[in-house]
Scaffold this active site. Structure first.
Site, PDB file in Angstrom:
ATOM      1  CD  GLU A 107      51.845   7.382  71.647  1.00 30.06           C
ATOM      2  OE1 GLU A 107      53.252   5.819  72.749  1.00 30.06           O
ATOM      3  OE2 GLU A 107      52.498   7.536  71.471  1.00 30.06           O
ATOM      4  CG  ASP A 108      55.590   6.297  75.314  1.00 30.02           C
ATOM      5  OD1 ASP A 108      54.633   6.828  74.237  1.00 30.02           O
ATOM      6  OD2 ASP A 108      57.179   6.127  74.937  1.00 30.02           O
TER       7      ASP A 108
ATOM      8  CG  ASP B 130      54.194  15.969  75.305  1.00 30.57           C
ATOM      9  OD1 ASP B 130      53.950  16.495  76.877  1.00 30.57           O
ATOM     10  OD2 ASP B 130      55.453  16.390  74.921  1.00 30.57           O
TER      11      ASP B 130
ATOM     12  CG  PHE C  58      61.184  15.058  79.255  1.00 33.38           C
ATOM     13  CD1 PHE C  58      60.717  14.705  78.244  1.00 33.38           C
ATOM     14  CD2 PHE C  58      62.833  13.476  79.204  1.00 33.38           C
ATOM     15  CE1 PHE C  58      60.650  13.720  76.665  1.00 33.38           C
ATOM     16  CE2 PHE C  58      62.933  13.172  78.182  1.00 33.38           C
ATOM     17  CZ  PHE C  58      61.911  13.302  77.317  1.00 33.38           C
ATOM     18  CB  VAL C  59      58.448  10.983  82.521  1.00 35.51           C
ATOM     19  CG1 VAL C  59      57.759  12.027  83.961  1.00 35.51           C
ATOM     20  CG2 VAL C  59      57.567  10.911  81.942  1.00 35.51           C
TER      21      VAL C  59
ATOM     22  NE  ARG D 281      64.312   3.810  73.947  1.00 34.11           N
ATOM     23  CZ  ARG D 281      63.311   4.827  73.498  1.00 34.11           C
ATOM     24  NH1 ARG D 281      62.079   4.595  74.175  1.00 34.11           N
ATOM     25  NH2 ARG D 281      63.466   5.064  72.475  1.00 34.11           N
TER      26      ARG D 281
HETATM   27  P1  IMP Z   1      53.083  14.414  71.680  1.00 36.70           P
HETATM   28  O1  IMP Z   1      53.033  13.910  69.498  1.00 36.70           O
HETATM   29  O2  IMP Z   1      53.538  15.470  71.863  1.00 36.70           O
HETATM   30  O3  IMP Z   1      51.760  13.585  72.430  1.00 36.70           O
HETATM   31  O4  IMP Z   1      53.959  13.040  72.166  1.00 36.70           O
HETATM   32  C1  IMP Z   1      54.279  12.151  72.455  1.00 36.70           C
HETATM   33  C2  IMP Z   1      55.472  11.561  71.864  1.00 36.70           C
HETATM   34  O5  IMP Z   1      56.848  12.220  72.800  1.00 36.70           O
HETATM   35  C3  IMP Z   1      55.700  10.004  73.151  1.00 36.70           C
HETATM   36  O6  IMP Z   1      55.161   9.228  72.470  1.00 36.70           O
HETATM   37  C4  IMP Z   1      56.813   9.972  73.981  1.00 36.70           C
HETATM   38  O7  IMP Z   1      58.046   9.243  72.722  1.00 36.70           O
HETATM   39  C5  IMP Z   1      57.325  11.349  73.532  1.00 36.70           C
HETATM   40  N1  IMP Z   1      57.691  11.935  74.835  1.00 36.70           N
HETATM   41  C6  IMP Z   1      56.330  13.023  75.256  1.00 36.70           C
HETATM   42  N2  IMP Z   1      56.519  13.179  77.270  1.00 36.70           N
HETATM   43  C7  IMP Z   1      57.553  12.407  76.598  1.00 36.70           C
HETATM   44  C8  IMP Z   1      58.877  12.974  78.263  1.00 36.70           C
HETATM   45  O8  IMP Z   1      57.664  13.418  79.183  1.00 36.70           O
HETATM   46  N3  IMP Z   1      59.625  11.423  78.756  1.00 36.70           N
HETATM   47  C9  IMP Z   1      59.804  11.150  76.912  1.00 36.70           C
HETATM   48  N4  IMP Z   1      58.916  11.344  76.110  1.00 36.70           N
HETATM   49  C10 IMP Z   1      57.365  11.932  76.107  1.00 36.70           C
HETATM   50 MG    MG Z   2      55.755   7.507  71.959  1.00 36.04          MG
END
Ligand code: IMP
Ligand code: MG
Length: 181
Positions: free
Chosen positions: A99-100, A103, A152-153, A165
């Site tokens: 995973e990238d 959050d 936000f990155v 990207r």
């Molecule tokens: P989560 O479900 O809130 O943990 O979010 C996960 C997904 O939200 C990641 O796989 C990203 O695709 C997107 N995401 C969360 N934070 C960022 C950010 O700072 N920049 C870009 N995408 C983000």
């Molecule tokens: Mg993602």
């Protein structure tokens, strides 16, 4: 390039390269004789996957999954939808989710449950980035590349509205570009 939209570089290219190699070494060591199946979550993790793969010393397979993202918004809705499922069953396989960023944790929490129900031999998670202060659900992540603050990155696969990207570093997007008004 869209460098003028970046307020600050959080993780420069050389640090990404070095850390991905470190993660690959740890991951290779922990799988030993096993052949992991890397499951990348589209689209944000493609750069990380491509670099990680080339640094792993264990033979491995890859597959892809796509889940609903924020679109042009910067906040998670908590609702996760499968847009593309895996090509093959994973029963009996040693799965590594790539995973990238984690959050709120909602995406990985959901994915983990979904994949565990398919009876893999093991399931581990590597996430390049983590924003610990934003966590809403606890998810056991085995490897994290960098812990970052609540900003936000974009870059190195991560987007805002499908842009940025291609940037080779992790940068903070200028707030005026996504602030609601
Ligand atoms: P989560 O479900 O809130 O943990 O979010 C996960 C997904 O939200 C990641 O796989 C990203 O695709 C997107 N995401 C969360 N934070 C960022 C950010 O700072 N920049 C870009 N995408 C983000
Ligand atoms: Mg993602």
């Amino acid at each position: 390039m869209q460098n003028q939209d970046i307020a600050e570089i959080l993780v420069p290219e050389d640090q990404l390269t070095a850390r991905v190699q470190e993660l690959a070494d740890e991951i290779s060591l922990s799988y030993g004789e096993q052949r992991p199946l890397l499951i990348a979550v589209l689209k944000g993790s493609v750069m990380f996957l491509a670099d990680l793969m080339r640094s792993l010393s264990v033979p491995h397979a890859i597959d892809f999954m796509a889940v609903s993202s924020y679109g042009a918004a910067t906040e998670s809705s908590g609702v996760v939808r499968i847009l593309k499922d895996l090509d093959d069953p994973i029963a009996g396989q040693h799965v590594l989710i790539v995973e990238d960023i984690i959050d709120s944790g909602n995406t990985l929490h959901y994915l983990r449950g979904l994949l565990l129900a398919r009876n893999p031999a093991s399931l581990r998670i590597v996430s390049l980035l983590s924003k610990p202060s934003r966590r809403e659900v606890d998810v056991p992540v085995d490897w994290i590349g960098f812990e970052i603050p609540d900003k936000f990155v974009v870059g190195y696969g991560l987007d805002f509205d499908e842009l940025y990207r291609d940037l080779p570093f992790i940068g903070v997007l200028k707030e005026e570009l996504y602030a609601e008004n």
